[in-house]
Design a protein around this motif. Structure first.
Motif, PDB file in Angstrom:
ATOM      1  N   ALA A 126      -6.630  -3.978  -9.897  1.00  0.00           N
ATOM      2  CA  ALA A 126      -6.255  -4.321  -8.528  1.00  0.00           C
ATOM      3  C   ALA A 126      -7.399  -5.102  -7.884  1.00  0.00           C
ATOM      4  O   ALA A 126      -8.569  -4.814  -8.116  1.00  0.00           O
ATOM      5  CB  ALA A 126      -5.962  -3.054  -7.723  1.00  0.00           C
ATOM      6  N   ALA A 127      -7.042  -6.074  -7.062  1.00  0.00           N
ATOM      7  CA  ALA A 127      -8.030  -6.971  -6.461  1.00  0.00           C
ATOM      8  C   ALA A 127      -9.030  -6.205  -5.601  1.00  0.00           C
ATOM      9  O   ALA A 127      -8.655  -5.466  -4.688  1.00  0.00           O
ATOM     10  CB  ALA A 127      -7.331  -8.040  -5.627  1.00  0.00           C
ATOM     11  N   HIS A 128     -10.306  -6.412  -5.880  1.00  0.00           N
ATOM     12  CA  HIS A 128     -11.354  -5.690  -5.155  1.00  0.00           C
ATOM     13  C   HIS A 128     -11.371  -6.022  -3.674  1.00  0.00           C
ATOM     14  O   HIS A 128     -11.666  -5.174  -2.840  1.00  0.00           O
ATOM     15  CB  HIS A 128     -12.721  -6.021  -5.761  1.00  0.00           C
ATOM     16  N   ASP A 129     -11.051  -7.281  -3.320  1.00  0.00           N
ATOM     17  CA  ASP A 129     -11.152  -7.727  -1.937  1.00  0.00           C
ATOM     18  C   ASP A 129      -9.881  -7.431  -1.141  1.00  0.00           C
ATOM     19  O   ASP A 129      -9.777  -7.801   0.036  1.00  0.00           O
ATOM     20  CB  ASP A 129     -11.469  -9.224  -1.874  1.00  0.00           C
ATOM     21  N   ILE A 130      -8.925  -6.769  -1.763  1.00  0.00           N
ATOM     22  CA  ILE A 130      -7.689  -6.394  -1.084  1.00  0.00           C
ATOM     23  C   ILE A 130      -7.540  -4.877  -1.026  1.00  0.00           C
ATOM     24  O   ILE A 130      -7.281  -4.304   0.027  1.00  0.00           O
ATOM     25  CB  ILE A 130      -6.458  -7.023  -1.781  1.00  0.00           C
ATOM     26  N   CYS A 131      -7.731  -4.242  -2.165  1.00  0.00           N
ATOM     27  CA  CYS A 131      -7.455  -2.810  -2.262  1.00  0.00           C
ATOM     28  C   CYS A 131      -8.687  -1.927  -2.127  1.00  0.00           C
ATOM     29  O   CYS A 131      -8.554  -0.727  -1.883  1.00  0.00           O
ATOM     30  CB  CYS A 131      -6.770  -2.507  -3.603  1.00  0.00           C
ATOM     31  N   PHE A 132      -9.872  -2.503  -2.298  1.00  0.00           N
ATOM     32  CA  PHE A 132     -11.091  -1.687  -2.316  1.00  0.00           C
ATOM     33  C   PHE A 132     -12.079  -2.182  -1.254  1.00  0.00           C
ATOM     34  O   PHE A 132     -13.241  -2.429  -1.537  1.00  0.00           O
ATOM     35  CB  PHE A 132     -11.724  -1.721  -3.702  1.00  0.00           C
ATOM     36  N   THR A 133     -11.610  -2.291  -0.027  1.00  0.00           N
ATOM     37  CA  THR A 133     -12.426  -2.845   1.048  1.00  0.00           C
ATOM     38  C   THR A 133     -13.105  -1.781   1.900  1.00  0.00           C
ATOM     39  O   THR A 133     -13.917  -2.107   2.759  1.00  0.00           O
ATOM     40  CB  THR A 133     -11.563  -3.736   1.956  1.00  0.00           C
ATOM     41  N   CYS A 134     -12.743  -0.521   1.689  1.00  0.00           N
ATOM     42  CA  CYS A 134     -13.371   0.565   2.423  1.00  0.00           C
ATOM     43  C   CYS A 134     -13.201   1.845   1.615  1.00  0.00           C
ATOM     44  O   CYS A 134     -12.478   1.875   0.618  1.00  0.00           O
ATOM     45  CB  CYS A 134     -12.775   0.720   3.832  1.00  0.00           C
ATOM     46  N   LYS A 135     -13.840   2.919   2.052  1.00  0.00           N
ATOM     47  CA  LYS A 135     -13.819   4.172   1.295  1.00  0.00           C
ATOM     48  C   LYS A 135     -12.404   4.740   1.198  1.00  0.00           C
ATOM     49  O   LYS A 135     -11.966   5.168   0.129  1.00  0.00           O
ATOM     50  CB  LYS A 135     -14.753   5.183   1.965  1.00  0.00           C
ATOM     51  N   ALA A 136     -11.666   4.745   2.306  1.00  0.00           N
ATOM     52  CA  ALA A 136     -10.334   5.341   2.310  1.00  0.00           C
ATOM     53  C   ALA A 136      -9.385   4.600   1.368  1.00  0.00           C
ATOM     54  O   ALA A 136      -8.672   5.216   0.572  1.00  0.00           O
ATOM     55  CB  ALA A 136      -9.769   5.353   3.729  1.00  0.00           C
ATOM     56  N   HIS A 137      -9.362   3.263   1.470  1.00  0.00           N
ATOM     57  CA  HIS A 137      -8.499   2.482   0.582  1.00  0.00           C
ATOM     58  C   HIS A 137      -8.924   2.646  -0.869  1.00  0.00           C
ATOM     59  O   HIS A 137      -8.089   2.752  -1.776  1.00  0.00           O
ATOM     60  CB  HIS A 137      -8.544   1.005   0.971  1.00  0.00           C
ATOM     61  N   SER A 138     -10.226   2.662  -1.093  1.00  0.00           N
ATOM     62  CA  SER A 138     -10.737   2.780  -2.456  1.00  0.00           C
ATOM     63  C   SER A 138     -10.303   4.094  -3.093  1.00  0.00           C
ATOM     64  O   SER A 138      -9.903   4.140  -4.256  1.00  0.00           O
ATOM     65  CB  SER A 138     -12.266   2.662  -2.462  1.00  0.00           C
ATOM     66  N   LEU A 139     -10.370   5.177  -2.329  1.00  0.00           N
ATOM     67  CA  LEU A 139      -9.958   6.468  -2.855  1.00  0.00           C
ATOM     68  C   LEU A 139      -8.469   6.480  -3.179  1.00  0.00           C
ATOM     69  O   LEU A 139      -8.049   6.986  -4.222  1.00  0.00           O
ATOM     70  CB  LEU A 139     -10.293   7.582  -1.857  1.00  0.00           C
ATOM     71  N   PHE A 140      -7.666   5.922  -2.284  1.00  0.00           N
ATOM     72  CA  PHE A 140      -6.216   5.898  -2.498  1.00  0.00           C
ATOM     73  C   PHE A 140      -5.862   5.164  -3.785  1.00  0.00           C
ATOM     74  O   PHE A 140      -5.127   5.676  -4.635  1.00  0.00           O
ATOM     75  CB  PHE A 140      -5.508   5.254  -1.312  1.00  0.00           C
ATOM     76  N   PHE A 141      -6.392   3.954  -3.953  1.00  0.00           N
ATOM     77  CA  PHE A 141      -6.053   3.170  -5.133  1.00  0.00           C
ATOM     78  C   PHE A 141      -6.715   3.723  -6.393  1.00  0.00           C
ATOM     79  O   PHE A 141      -6.160   3.631  -7.493  1.00  0.00           O
ATOM     80  CB  PHE A 141      -6.421   1.704  -4.908  1.00  0.00           C
ATOM     81  N   MET A 142      -7.886   4.314  -6.239  1.00  0.00           N
ATOM     82  CA  MET A 142      -8.536   4.944  -7.379  1.00  0.00           C
ATOM     83  C   MET A 142      -7.702   6.111  -7.890  1.00  0.00           C
ATOM     84  O   MET A 142      -7.485   6.262  -9.097  1.00  0.00           O
ATOM     85  CB  MET A 142      -9.935   5.418  -6.979  1.00  0.00           C
ATOM     86  N   TYR A 143      -7.191   6.942  -6.967  1.00  0.00           N
ATOM     87  CA  TYR A 143      -6.333   8.058  -7.363  1.00  0.00           C
ATOM     88  C   TYR A 143      -4.997   7.555  -7.917  1.00  0.00           C
ATOM     89  O   TYR A 143      -4.328   8.276  -8.666  1.00  0.00           O
ATOM     90  CB  TYR A 143      -6.084   8.995  -6.179  1.00  0.00           C
ATOM     91  N   GLY A 144      -4.621   6.338  -7.567  1.00  0.00           N
ATOM     92  CA  GLY A 144      -3.416   5.729  -8.104  1.00  0.00           C
ATOM     93  C   GLY A 144      -3.627   5.036  -9.437  1.00  0.00           C
ATOM     94  O   GLY A 144      -2.770   4.279  -9.883  1.00  0.00           O
TER      95      GLY A 144
END
Length: 289
Positions: A126-144
């Motif tokens: 998943a695109a780092h500059d779209i899905c991993f822009t902050c801690k909350a988003h990063s955790l969500f997509f990481m768990y996904g």
């Protein structure tokens, strides 16, 4: 899932004007901490991932199967690979990328016991500059089970390394070889990352191509960004691509790694283009029916 959350919340960035200088990838948020957690998930990750995968998988089935009109061809090929492939045998799926809802939307077609199971469902970049822009988003997509990839970062980057590692474990990895949402639906040259993943996998994975039509009607790439209902969708799951002869030739002949990646990627693209033609015919028949 790799771009879905972002596109429900934000407008996609416009492409640079023609002739603009190509800049090095900008990483707005430090993603280094994510890779160790994905490489060696702890108990908290497993608990959280179970919840995220189950919720998103069930939501995808509601949207694609129950609220839209999906016609599916040959999905038994993927279901069989998920449920019956030998233990330790890896799986790689490749598909076109027409909408930010492609992933997780496509997987809503799977049986609930597969789409909602974190031990079965795919790993996906998943695109780092779209899905991993902050801690909350990063955790969500990481768990996904999403892996942050730096677009423009080349084939030798942590995301591609981790995909190879997951194949070594016998997991399922999904790749969008176009490297981005192809909003114009032109025939883009596939990125060589998929070639490296296959070439460096210690055991040749089962490779299943997928072509779909209509996902950008469910979640358009232009505003307003909201999910639509009642759209005719076509999904075509191709037979596994046999690269055994090509891989044997590449490993026995003195070709560079770059040339090997190119030849593998070219072969994947050839197979995908044939599947595209078949799917377009099937979709045309469906729309007219």
């Amino acid at each position: 899932m790799s771009s879905f959350l972002f596109n429900l919340l934000l407008k996609p960035a416009a492409p640079p004007p023609n002739g603009a200088a190509v800049q090095q990838p900008h990483i707005p948020y430090n993603i280094d901490w994510i890779f160790p957690r994905l490489r060696r998930p702890n108990r908290l990750w497993h608990i959280a991932s179970t919840g995220v995968i189950g919720l998103v998988g069930f939501f995808s089935k509601i949207v694609i199967v129950w609220l839209n009109k999906a016609r599916v061809h040959n999905i038994d090929v993927l279901e069989n690979a998920l449920e019956n492939r030998p233990k330790g045998k890896s799986l790689l799926t490749v598909s076109n990328h027409h909408s930010c809802f492609d992933d997780p939307g496509i997987w809503g077609l799977l049986k609930l016991r597969n789409v909602c199971n974190k031990n079965v469902i795919r790993w996906s970049m998943a695109a780092h500059d779209i899905c991993f822009t902050c801690k909350a988003h990063s955790l969500f997509f990481m768990y996904g089970k999403c892996i942050p990839v730096v677009r423009g970062g080349g084939v030798y980057q942590p995301a591609v390394d981790l995909c190879i590692e997951k194949l070594k474990l016998g997991d399922w990895v999904h790749v969008f070889p176009e490297g981005k949402v192809n909003m114009t639906k032109e025939d883009l040259r596939f990125k060589w990352g998929v070639g490296r993943i296959i070439y460096e996998a210690p055991d040749l994975p089962i490779i299943i191509p997928i072509w779909h039509i209509g996902m950008d009607d469910v979640l358009p790439n232009e505003p307003p960004y909201y999910l639509r209902m009642g759209k005719k969708l076509t999904y075509n799951f191709g037979n596994p691509i046999d690269l055994s002869a090509l891989m044997e030739r590449l490993r026995s002949s003195p070709v560079s790694e770059e040339e090997a990646r190119k030849q593998i990627t070219d072969r994947i693209q050839e197979e995908m283009m044939m599947l595209k033609q078949e799917t377009e015919r099937l979709h045309s028949e469906y729309v007219k029916s």
